[in-house]
Motif scaffolding. Structure first.
Motif, short mmCIF file in Angstrom:
data_model
loop_
_atom_site.label_atom_id
_atom_site.label_comp_id
_atom_site.label_asym_id
_atom_site.label_seq_id
_atom_site.Cartn_x
_atom_site.Cartn_y
_atom_site.Cartn_z
N ARG A 1 52.13 69.69 16.82
CA ARG A 1 53.59 69.68 16.96
C ARG A 1 54.03 69.09 18.29
O ARG A 1 55.02 68.35 18.36
N ILE A 2 53.31 69.40 19.37
CA ILE A 2 53.74 69.02 20.72
C ILE A 2 52.87 67.91 21.29
O ILE A 2 53.37 67.02 21.99
N GLY A 3 51.58 67.95 20.98
CA GLY A 3 50.67 66.93 21.50
C GLY A 3 49.92 67.39 22.74
O GLY A 3 50.49 68.06 23.60
N TYR A 4 48.66 67.05 22.83
CA TYR A 4 47.81 67.47 23.95
C TYR A 4 48.36 66.96 25.27
O TYR A 4 48.45 67.70 26.25
N TYR A 5 48.76 65.68 25.31
CA TYR A 5 49.17 65.10 26.58
C TYR A 5 50.45 65.75 27.09
O TYR A 5 50.58 66.02 28.28
N ARG A 6 51.41 65.99 26.20
CA ARG A 6 52.64 66.65 26.63
C ARG A 6 52.37 68.08 27.08
O ARG A 6 52.97 68.58 28.03
N LEU A 7 51.46 68.75 26.40
CA LEU A 7 51.10 70.11 26.79
C LEU A 7 50.34 70.16 28.11
O LEU A 7 50.31 71.20 28.77
N SER A 8 49.74 69.04 28.51
CA SER A 8 48.92 69.05 29.72
C SER A 8 49.73 69.45 30.95
O SER A 8 49.19 70.03 31.89
N GLY A 9 51.03 69.13 30.95
CA GLY A 9 51.87 69.54 32.07
C GLY A 9 52.03 71.05 32.14
O GLY A 9 52.22 71.61 33.23
N TYR A 10 51.93 71.71 31.01
CA TYR A 10 52.02 73.18 30.97
C TYR A 10 50.65 73.81 31.23
O TYR A 10 50.56 74.94 31.70
N PHE A 11 49.58 73.06 30.94
CA PHE A 11 48.23 73.54 31.27
C PHE A 11 48.03 73.59 32.79
O PHE A 11 47.37 74.49 33.31
N TYR A 12 48.61 72.59 33.48
CA TYR A 12 48.25 72.32 34.87
C TYR A 12 48.32 73.54 35.78
O TYR A 12 47.36 73.83 36.51
N PRO A 13 49.43 74.29 35.83
CA PRO A 13 49.48 75.42 36.77
C PRO A 13 48.54 76.55 36.40
O PRO A 13 48.35 77.49 37.19
N LEU A 14 47.91 76.48 35.23
CA LEU A 14 46.96 77.50 34.80
C LEU A 14 45.51 77.09 35.07
O LEU A 14 44.59 77.83 34.72
N ARG A 15 45.34 75.92 35.68
CA ARG A 15 43.99 75.47 36.01
C ARG A 15 43.61 75.94 37.41
O ARG A 15 44.47 76.17 38.26
N LYS A 16 42.33 76.10 37.65
CA LYS A 16 41.85 76.56 38.94
C LYS A 16 42.13 75.52 40.02
O LYS A 16 42.09 74.31 39.76
N THR A 17 42.43 76.02 41.22
CA THR A 17 42.66 75.11 42.34
C THR A 17 41.35 74.60 42.90
O THR A 17 40.31 75.27 42.80
N LYS A 18 41.37 73.45 43.51
CA LYS A 18 40.18 72.89 44.14
C LYS A 18 39.93 73.60 45.47
O LYS A 18 40.79 74.31 45.98
N PRO A 19 38.76 73.42 46.04
CA PRO A 19 38.46 74.06 47.33
C PRO A 19 39.48 73.70 48.39
O PRO A 19 40.14 72.66 48.31
N VAL A 20 39.61 74.55 49.40
CA VAL A 20 40.55 74.33 50.49
C VAL A 20 40.31 72.95 51.11
O VAL A 20 39.17 72.57 51.39
#
Length: 320
Positions: free
Chosen positions: A41-60
């Protein structure tokens, strides 16, 4: 030193394969049929913007995020945020439409009394807008007129045909302005003389037309994001809006105190609320918005702070 060529495009993946990628990266899939339906319905690529803040941060010291998700991130949460954002876009577009129509009327009424076709008279506009560039390039006004004429050529509106057939394509500004999109309106307002910008801004309780010019740019950016169905809730404005001096406008004190709120969605929505108060005092738009923002998914992983919303923002005077 060798120069690397462009990377190969990522291979095509079916919806089940996309879902498996997310699962392998640690995203919880509680309801597989619902998750697949969301991808369709929404598409993986469009959803990727909503995935982003739920991904782990990189090292300091490293910018960006890892592919893997933080503990507790689920597809259900992503879908909730995406659906929340969809209604938010609709509410935002309602306010922007109200503001756009009002500013169109104000511009056309102010300049139309000087000359009916004021938009065709560069002498009525600011010289910086109408002058040829130092390098010989056409003026900003030349580019504006070209864009306006393109819109008229593509338009299927009856009023365009009427004026083409009866007036040789000539239109008074109060007619022509109906063919402008928000971007064209914003650019034209930028090109007005200071006294005219100030006079129009006064309709909205603003003493400085440069403040309204800045706000129109912000509203145009937000409108473009919303109209193209893009992620809106935690988007950062491309330009930081200009505020009137605090002593002239206490309503906007929260934005003076917090630049992060000003440059994020909360800032843009607060400026819209200011405009809506002047244009349509009996509007319940702000109440609808407050109710909707209260429906943001309850989770410790993300919050409205990412959109610049301070604690207890609903109790701020401008939002009552």
């Amino acid at each position: 030193m060798s120069v690397q060529g462009p990377r190969a495009l990522k291979p095509f993946k079916t919806f089940p394969e996309q879902l498996q990628v997310l699962r392998d990266r640690g995203l919880g899939i509680e309801d597989e049929p619902s998750a697949l339906a969301a991808l369709e319905r929404i598409g993986y690529y469009r959803l990727s913007g909503y995935f982003y803040p739920l991904r782990k941060t990189k090292p300091v010291g490293e910018s960006g995020r890892l592919d893997d998700f933080v503990d507790g991130a689920t597809m259900d949460l992503v879908i909730q945020i995406a659906d929340f954002d969809k209604k938010l876009r609709l509410l935002t577009l309602y306010a922007i439409e109200t503001i756009e129509v009002s500013v169109r009327v104000a511009v056309a009424h102010h300049l139309g009394r000087v000359k009916p076709d004021a938009h065709r008279h560069p002498s009525l506009l600011d010289g910086r807008f109408t002058s040829t560039k130092r390098n010989g390039d056409p003026s900003d006004y030349d580019g504006w007129i070209e864009k306006f004429e393109q819109l008229c050529e593509k338009s299927k509106e009856d009023f365009i045909d009427h004026h083409n057939g009866n007036y040789g394509g000539q239109m008074p500004i109060w007619v022509a302005i109906e063919a402008w999109d928000f971007g064209l309106l914003s650019r034209f307002f930028t090109g007005l003389k200071f006294r005219d910008k100030n006079a129009i801004a006064a309709n909205y309780g603003l003493a400085d037309g440069e403040v309204l010019r800045s706000w129109l740019r912000t509203f145009n950016f937000v409108r473009n994001v919303a109209a193209h169905h893009s992620r809106l809730w935690n988007r950062v404005n491309t330009d930081i809006p200009v505020l009137p001096p605090l002593e002239r406008c206490r309503w906007l004190e929260p934005l003076h105190k917090d630049q992060n709120s000003l440059r994020r969605l909360f800032g843009a929505l607060t400026l819209m609320r200011f405009m809506m108060r002047a244009i349509k005092p009996d509007s319940t738009w702000h109440e609808q918005l407050k109710e909707h923002m209260g429906s943001f998914p309850k989770t410790d992983l993300v919050s409205l702070k990412a959109a610049g919303f301070p604690d207890e923002w609903q109790e701020l005077p401008i939002w009552k």
